[in-house]
Design an enzyme around this catalytic site. Structure first.
Site, PDB file in Angstrom:
ATOM      1  N   ASN A 396       0.822  -1.197   0.000  1.00 11.86           N
ATOM      2  CA  ASN A 396       0.000   0.000   0.000  1.00 11.86           C
ATOM      3  C   ASN A 396       0.865   1.260   0.000  1.00 11.86           C
ATOM      4  OD1 ASN A 396      -1.867   2.001   0.407  1.00 11.86           O
ATOM      5  ND2 ASN A 396      -2.981   0.943   2.015  1.00 11.86           N
ATOM      6  N   ASP A 397       1.515   1.522   1.115  1.00 10.35           N
ATOM      7  CA  ASP A 397       2.259   2.767   1.228  1.00 10.35           C
ATOM      8  C   ASP A 397       3.383   2.902   0.192  1.00 10.35           C
ATOM      9  OD1 ASP A 397       0.639   3.455   3.335  1.00 10.35           O
ATOM     10  OD2 ASP A 397       1.960   2.527   4.823  1.00 10.35           O
ATOM     11  N   VAL A 398       3.979   1.783  -0.191  1.00 14.50           N
ATOM     12  CA  VAL A 398       5.114   1.852  -1.115  1.00 14.50           C
ATOM     13  C   VAL A 398       4.695   2.177  -2.548  1.00 14.50           C
ATOM     14  CG1 VAL A 398       6.556   0.311   0.254  1.00 14.50           C
ATOM     15  CG2 VAL A 398       5.150  -0.641  -1.566  1.00 14.50           C
TER      16      VAL A 398
END
Lengths: 471, 97
Positions: A396-398
């Site tokens: 997600n964040d990456v």
């Protein structure tokens, strides 16, 4: 004579540690490096048992039966634990072993102190100093590692309370002041002070790790790892033992550098990791910015299968969700299947994908994914332009574009995988829940993105059978 | 303080050199290897076990014997567990065609 031989053994062991660490830094030689260091450790241990003579009495070591008993118990337990642990649980295992080393250093200091305090402490300031330093660092490393282990295995929750940083700094100061008086004497009974320092150090380790977010645990473990190294080096001073010193300081310095490198991969400073509560603080303002243009588009497994089966090039972006779902084998099946249909498949590995830098590589390698297929971020980013389908599995964040576009985002500045440059993006997630950083991801709302909801293992298995059905 | 430095000047030289060696050794490690490297380094600081063996080999009281026993067990866990886990991780990095 025996002392001379032992010194040579220590010298050889020290060299094996240096060579071992050097070899560990290269994928082709890493395994050999580990074995070399293990060999060095072995000869140092047995050399000590049989050849060590006390510099004061000139006597060999006794209690050999107990020593071997302890060695056997430790070996059996360590071996079983290390062999049984799941690859996904690797980070907490490293943390646990690290804590054991810290506790070992702590116990050495306690025993040596008891030994010293049988007589007068006057004139032994240097020795006391080293004993106390080793004890403080060892016990912080021990209790801190235990908390890190608990957090990673889900038994301990993130906790922070107001003025936590202030309390920590205050506690550290108290520890240092008490330690000073233990060494210099004259204020109180040295034993009382010593055990007060011990208790407070253990408490400090707990309070130090407790508020740090689960996502930052790898950085903390790496830091505690270098702490234990320094604690081991204190033993080197205590016994004038060069192999302990070399091993300890090597790990201390290499571990510190590794910690900094890890922080850099997330584009954050070490200080920021240690005092900023990432997950906690960020959620507040993120909730307000959850309205993105566009809407969520769901895709069925069969549609996703068609898209991927007839693509020329597919890049898979694995994330933590893949690790949790234990989907590394299925993803490898998917890769083989697509390849047999003539699709080019690669994996894009973000430096902090998974739970630890490099963790994703270990996981995928476990399921026999070829090392050459794992491409690091800098190399793969230009390739997204020419990619037909990107499959994001549990990451997600990456892949959150906010890291580039939104200066208010807590992950702003973190380098990301530019998946939005590809023609199609399929995101497999369990739900719309936010990632580690607790922020929404605009990527999911883009027109070219479609969501494949479900547990990574289940969704991918379905995908594989759908592609097979296409023939 | 000065006294301490003077007594241990050789070791202090060694400490400073090893700090630089440590930094030099892992300066250019690919991020792929960070986890195994951390785990390998973790096993190497298990060298603290040498200290626990020395302590135990000289222990006379029951209490220090018990604590020493515990220290050697914990140190062995660190060493054996550390190296075995690292080896398991690296086993998977074999080059495949």
């Amino acid at each position: 004579m025996t002392t001379h031989i032992l010194q040579i053994i220590y010298l050889i062991a020290s060299v094996t540690f240096i060579i071992g660490l050097k070899f560990l830094g290269n994928p082709a030689t890493a395994r050999k490096g580990n074995l070399i260091a293990a060999f060095g450790m072995g000869i140092a241990i047995f050399g000590t048992i049989f050849l060590y003579t006390s510099p004061e009495s000139g006597q060999h070591l006794h209690n050999l039966a107990f020593i071997f008993g302890a060695l056997i118990v430790g070996t059996v337990l360590g071996f079983i634990a290390a062999k049984k642990v799941q690859m996904t649980a690797m980070p907490e295992m490293v943390s646990l072993f690290n804590g054991m080393g810290g506790a070992c250093a702590m116990l050495i200091s306690i025993i040596e102190f008891q030994h010293l305090s049988d007589g007068s402490l006057v004139g032994l300031e240097s020795k006391l100093f080293i004993i106390i330093v080793g004890m403080i660092i060892g016990s912080i490393s021990f209790s801190g590692s235990m908390i890190a282990w608990g957090k990673l295995s889900g038994n301990v929750k993130d906790k922070s309370f107001g003025k936590q940083q202030l309390i920590n700094v205050g506690l550290l100061l108290v520890i240092l002041v008490l330690a000073y008086f233990t060494i210099m004497g004259g204020v109180m009974d040295a034993s009382t002070l010593f055990y007060a320092v011990l208790t407070l150090s253990l408490l400090y380790g707990i309070l130090f790790v407790l508020p740090i977010g689960g996502a930052d645990m790898p950085v903390v473990i790496s830091l505690l790892n270098s702490f234990t190294g320094v604690a081991a080096a204190c033993g080197g001073f205590l016994y004038d033992n060069k192999v302990m010193l070399v091993g300890g300081i090597l790990v201390g310095s290499a571990g510190t550098l590794l910690t900094i490198v890890m922080c850099k991969a997330m584009n954050r400073s070490l200080l920021n990791v240690l005092i900023g509560n990432f997950g906690g603080g960020a959620t507040g303002d993120a909730a307000t910015s959850s309205s993105f243009e566009g809407s969520i588009k769901e895709v069925s497994a069969s549609d996703a299968a068609i898209l991927m089966r007839y693509a020329k090039k597919v890049i898979i972006v694995p994330g933590y969700g893949l690790a949790v779902a234990q989907a590394q084998h299925v993803v490898h099946d998917l890769e083989l299947l697509l390849e047999s249909e003539g699709v080019e498949v690669k994996y894009a590995i973000h430096p902090v994908a998974g739970r630890m830098p490099g963790h994703m590589n270990v996981l995928l390698a476990e399921s026999n994914v070829s090392y050459d297929k794992l491409v690091e971020m800098e190399e793969i980013n230009p390739e997204f332009n020419t990619t037909d389908v990107v499959l994001v599995v549990g990451a997600n964040d990456v892949v959150n574009p906010a890291a580039k576009t939104d200066p208010n985002s807590p992950i702003y500045g973190m380098p990301i995988l530019d998946v939005e440059n590809a023609a199609n993006v399929i995101v497999n997630k369990r739900s719309m829940k936010a990632g580690y950083a607790g922020i929404e991801n605009e990527l999911f709302y883009k027109p070219k993105t479609s969501m494949l909801f479900g547990d990574a293992k289940k969704a991918l298995t379905e995908l594989v059978s759908e592609i097979k059905a296409l023939g | 303080m000065l006294e301490f430095i003077n007594e241990n000047i050789q070791l202090i030289y060694l400490v400073i050199l090893m700090i630089f060696v440590g930094i030099e050794l892992i300066g250019h490690v690919p991020s792929v290897l960070h986890t195994p490297l951390m785990s390998g380094a973790n096993a190497i600081h298990g060298v603290v076990i040498i200290g626990s063996i020395i302590v135990m080999g000289q222990a006379e009281h029951t209490l220090s014997l018990i604590l020493g026993f515990l220290a050697v067990v914990l140190g062995t866990l660190n060493v054996v567990g550390g190296f075995v886990v690292t080896d398991r991780m690296l086993e998977m990095f074999k080059k495949k065609k």
